[in-house]
Design a protein around this motif. Structure first.
Motif, PDB file in Angstrom:
ATOM      1  N   GLY A 115       0.773  -1.235   0.000  1.00 29.21           N
ATOM      2  CA  GLY A 115       0.000   0.000   0.000  1.00 29.21           C
ATOM      3  C   GLY A 115       0.797   1.274   0.000  1.00 29.21           C
ATOM      4  N   GLN A 116       2.110   1.211  -0.222  1.00 29.64           N
ATOM      5  CA  GLN A 116       2.889   2.451  -0.280  1.00 29.64           C
ATOM      6  C   GLN A 116       2.869   2.981  -1.708  1.00 29.64           C
ATOM      7  N   ASN A 117       1.901   3.810  -2.003  1.00 25.64           N
ATOM      8  CA  ASN A 117       1.783   4.379  -3.342  1.00 25.64           C
ATOM      9  C   ASN A 117       2.063   5.878  -3.364  1.00 25.64           C
ATOM     10  N   GLY A 118       2.280   6.457  -2.173  1.00 28.41           N
ATOM     11  CA  GLY A 118       2.548   7.881  -2.090  1.00 28.41           C
ATOM     12  C   GLY A 118       4.027   8.171  -2.144  1.00 28.41           C
ATOM     13  N   PRO A 119       4.411   9.393  -1.765  1.00 25.65           N
ATOM     14  CA  PRO A 119       5.824   9.772  -1.774  1.00 25.65           C
ATOM     15  C   PRO A 119       6.624   8.905  -0.816  1.00 25.65           C
ATOM     16  N   PRO A 120       7.936   8.756  -1.060  1.00 25.85           N
ATOM     17  CA  PRO A 120       8.767   7.965  -0.171  1.00 25.85           C
ATOM     18  C   PRO A 120       8.711   8.501   1.255  1.00 25.85           C
ATOM     19  N   GLY A 121       8.732   7.570   2.196  1.00 25.41           N
ATOM     20  CA  GLY A 121       8.734   7.934   3.606  1.00 25.41           C
ATOM     21  C   GLY A 121       8.842   6.691   4.443  1.00 25.41           C
ATOM     22  N   PRO A 122       9.469   6.782   5.602  1.00 23.45           N
ATOM     23  CA  PRO A 122       9.699   5.584   6.413  1.00 23.45           C
ATOM     24  C   PRO A 122       8.414   5.029   7.020  1.00 23.45           C
ATOM     25  N   GLY A 123       8.422   3.721   7.238  1.00 20.70           N
ATOM     26  CA  GLY A 123       7.364   3.089   7.994  1.00 20.70           C
ATOM     27  C   GLY A 123       6.022   2.982   7.307  1.00 20.70           C
ATOM     28  N   ARG A 124       5.970   2.946   5.980  1.00 17.63           N
ATOM     29  CA  ARG A 124       4.684   2.949   5.296  1.00 17.63           C
ATOM     30  C   ARG A 124       4.471   1.714   4.432  1.00 17.63           C
ATOM     31  N   LYS A 163      24.355  -9.084  -9.101  1.00 12.83           N
ATOM     32  CA  LYS A 163      24.124  -9.322  -7.677  1.00 12.83           C
ATOM     33  C   LYS A 163      24.437  -8.071  -6.856  1.00 12.83           C
ATOM     34  N   ALA A 164      25.482  -7.351  -7.244  1.00 12.62           N
ATOM     35  CA  ALA A 164      25.824  -6.116  -6.546  1.00 12.62           C
ATOM     36  C   ALA A 164      24.702  -5.086  -6.692  1.00 12.62           C
ATOM     37  N   TYR A 165      24.122  -4.994  -7.884  1.00  6.75           N
ATOM     38  CA  TYR A 165      23.005  -4.068  -8.117  1.00  6.75           C
ATOM     39  C   TYR A 165      21.821  -4.417  -7.222  1.00  6.75           C
ATOM     40  N   GLY A 166      21.454  -5.700  -7.181  1.00  4.52           N
ATOM     41  CA  GLY A 166      20.346  -6.129  -6.330  1.00  4.52           C
ATOM     42  C   GLY A 166      20.629  -5.870  -4.857  1.00  4.52           C
ATOM     43  N   HIS A 167      21.872  -6.099  -4.457  1.00  6.57           N
ATOM     44  CA  HIS A 167      22.270  -5.866  -3.075  1.00  6.57           C
ATOM     45  C   HIS A 167      22.132  -4.387  -2.701  1.00  6.57           C
ATOM     46  N   LEU A 168      22.625  -3.513  -3.559  1.00 16.21           N
ATOM     47  CA  LEU A 168      22.553  -2.077  -3.284  1.00 16.21           C
ATOM     48  C   LEU A 168      21.111  -1.574  -3.281  1.00 16.21           C
ATOM     49  N   LEU A 169      20.291  -2.091  -4.183  1.00 19.59           N
ATOM     50  CA  LEU A 169      18.873  -1.720  -4.204  1.00 19.59           C
ATOM     51  C   LEU A 169      18.187  -2.098  -2.899  1.00 19.59           C
ATOM     52  N   THR A 170      18.492  -3.282  -2.401  1.00 14.37           N
ATOM     53  CA  THR A 170      17.878  -3.750  -1.162  1.00 14.37           C
ATOM     54  C   THR A 170      18.186  -2.788  -0.022  1.00 14.37           C
ATOM     55  N   GLY A 171      19.420  -2.313   0.041  1.00 13.38           N
ATOM     56  CA  GLY A 171      19.778  -1.317   1.042  1.00 13.38           C
ATOM     57  C   GLY A 171      19.092   0.015   0.821  1.00 13.38           C
ATOM     58  N   ASN A 172      18.934   0.413  -0.452  1.00 13.74           N
ATOM     59  CA  ASN A 172      18.246   1.664  -0.765  1.00 13.74           C
ATOM     60  C   ASN A 172      16.801   1.651  -0.270  1.00 13.74           C
ATOM     61  N   TYR A 173      16.096   0.556  -0.496  1.00 20.17           N
ATOM     62  CA  TYR A 173      14.691   0.470  -0.086  1.00 20.17           C
ATOM     63  C   TYR A 173      14.561   0.464   1.439  1.00 20.17           C
ATOM     64  N   ARG A 174      15.563  -0.055   2.113  1.00 20.35           N
ATOM     65  CA  ARG A 174      15.561  -0.017   3.579  1.00 20.35           C
ATOM     66  C   ARG A 174      15.837   1.402   4.076  1.00 20.35           C
ATOM     67  N   ASP A 175      16.894   2.006   3.550  1.00 24.01           N
ATOM     68  CA  ASP A 175      17.345   3.291   4.078  1.00 24.01           C
ATOM     69  C   ASP A 175      16.445   4.451   3.675  1.00 24.01           C
ATOM     70  N   THR A 176      15.869   4.392   2.469  1.00 20.25           N
ATOM     71  CA  THR A 176      15.088   5.510   1.959  1.00 20.25           C
ATOM     72  C   THR A 176      13.591   5.362   2.230  1.00 20.25           C
ATOM     73  N   LEU A 177      13.079   4.147   2.081  1.00 17.74           N
ATOM     74  CA  LEU A 177      11.636   3.943   2.208  1.00 17.74           C
ATOM     75  C   LEU A 177      11.218   3.340   3.538  1.00 17.74           C
ATOM     76  N   GLY A 178      12.181   2.963   4.362  1.00 20.85           N
ATOM     77  CA  GLY A 178      11.835   2.388   5.655  1.00 20.85           C
ATOM     78  C   GLY A 178      11.351   0.958   5.596  1.00 20.85           C
ATOM     79  N   MET A 179      11.566   0.266   4.475  1.00 18.94           N
ATOM     80  CA  MET A 179      11.166  -1.130   4.369  1.00 18.94           C
ATOM     81  C   MET A 179      12.116  -2.017   5.170  1.00 18.94           C
ATOM     82  N   TYR A 180      11.580  -3.128   5.656  1.00 19.06           N
ATOM     83  CA  TYR A 180      12.415  -4.095   6.363  1.00 19.06           C
ATOM     84  C   TYR A 180      13.033  -5.012   5.303  1.00 19.06           C
ATOM     85  N   THR A 181      14.226  -4.654   4.861  1.00 20.79           N
ATOM     86  CA  THR A 181      14.902  -5.425   3.822  1.00 20.79           C
ATOM     87  C   THR A 181      16.288  -5.826   4.310  1.00 20.79           C
ATOM     88  N   VAL A 182      16.646  -7.059   4.029  1.00 14.89           N
ATOM     89  CA  VAL A 182      17.909  -7.636   4.478  1.00 14.89           C
ATOM     90  C   VAL A 182      18.598  -8.310   3.302  1.00 14.89           C
TER      91      VAL A 182
END
Length: 345
Positions: A115-124, A163-182
């Motif tokens: 349900g995160q369809n709005g602007p980026p923000g943590p915890g959504r 694999k490096a691209y996927g790894h960096l993306l996973t960190g981006n979604y955690r740090d920028t969007l607040g998703m729980y990604t590992v």
């Protein structure tokens, strides 16, 4: 209520062990399989009555959205990949599409369904937790040894770069969007269910030589060293990584390296043969894909997750040889050995 997990690559080595492990923890397990796959003939054939399968593909965004929406998982484990490093030089675009863009498509599917369809923000993004199977191959021409979570990527193959691209993306979604990604940065891990790479090539050849089906085994580099572990151990680390209060990346490996020569010696000794009578070596076509010495610094996984390998290198090699020997001799249960569900450690 049981937790729900969605596993991409469920028919592969890691996916089958993870499915068994999660079933042993009373999870409801969903698996994503391609339209070309026949699950009953795969590594999860013995689990068909226990898992829920969905058709989909990492190259098709709509299929991922549909799968996540249907399964409504608490945890998503992205284990699907083009997994043979030398092949990525022959199909570089496919490696990038599956191993790189496939991660982006799955992360976006989780965003949309959560349900995160709005602007980026943590915890959504709801409560879905995402595990990405990163690879030590992204370290490539490593800047330091051993490698840890902050060692910079220096890949030497299209596989490693994707694999490096996927790894960096996973960190981006955690740090920028607040998703729980590992991301679990997986070092080499093997088992009787592994497709033929170096380790499985050795165990299969040893079994065939013992049974009189072939006489010689050729290997490119006997001195090449790897940090080898057992896949059944590594799926425990995947699960533990998603049970923590906060998300972080983890290097998963033994911290010890062994040479191909070590593996050959142990494998042939297991069947009572002298490896020097059967092994030849010399440069081969896979040389361009070779990385420098890769050895895991898994301190974070040990300290935060309490994770440690339970199967030694020697036990792993003997397990693989024994399984291939029994399978080639007609034991149909050999490929499903050993079962890991419910193991703790």
């Amino acid at each position: 209520m049981s937790k729900r997990a969605l596993i991409t690559g469920i028919t592969g080595q890691d996916g089958s062990y993870l499915a068994e492990y999660l079933l042993g923890l009373d999870y409801q397990v969903w698996g994503l399989v391609t339209h070309r796959a026949d699950p009953r003939a795969s590594r999860i054939g013995h689990l068909m009555d226990e898992v829920c399968l969905l058709r989909g593909d990492l190259t098709n965004a709509d299929s991922l959205v549909a799968a996540v929406d249907k399964a409504q998982p608490d945890e998503v484990y992205n284990l699907a990949a083009m997994s043979f490093v030398p092949l990525s030089w022959q199909q570089a675009e496919l490696a990038a599409d599956v191993n790189g863009m496939g991660v982006l498509r799955m992360l976006e599917a989780i965003r949309l369904v959560s349900g995160q369809n709005g602007p980026p923000g943590p915890g959504r993004t709801g409560d879905m937790r995402f595990y990405q199977a990163s690879s030590s191959e992204m370290f490539g021409n490593a800047a330091e040894t051993p490698q840890h979570e902050t060692t910079p990527p220096r890949p030497r193959s299209p596989y490693g770069a994707a694999k490096a691209y996927g790894h960096l993306l996973t960190g981006n979604y955690r740090d920028t969007l607040g998703m729980y990604t590992v991301s679990g940065i997986m070092f080499n891990h093997e088992s009787p269910r592994r497709r033929p790479g170096v380790a499985r090539k050795i165990s299969l050849a040893v079994a065939r030589i013992k049974l009189g089906h072939q006489d010689k085994l050729h290997l490119d580099r006997l001195d090449a060293r790897r940090d080898w572990g057992y896949a059944g151990d590594y799926v425990r680390a995947m699960h533990l990584a998603l049970q923590q209060e906060s998300a972080a990346d983890y290097v998963i490996g033994t911290g010890h390296t062994h040479s191909v020569r070590d593996m050959v010696r142990i494998a042939f000794a297991e069947v009572g043969l002298d490896w020097r009578d059967h092994v030849t070596s010399g440069p081969g076509q896979d040389e361009a894909a070779e990385t420098d010495l890769l050895r895991a610094d898994a301190v974070r996984a040990r300290s935060r997750l309490g994770w440690r390998p339970t199967i030694s290198f020697e036990e792993l090699v003997r397990m693989m040889v024994d399984s291939d020997l029994r399978r080639l001799a007609g034991d149909r249960d050999a490929v499903a050995y050993p079962r890991t569900a419910g193991q703790v450690g």
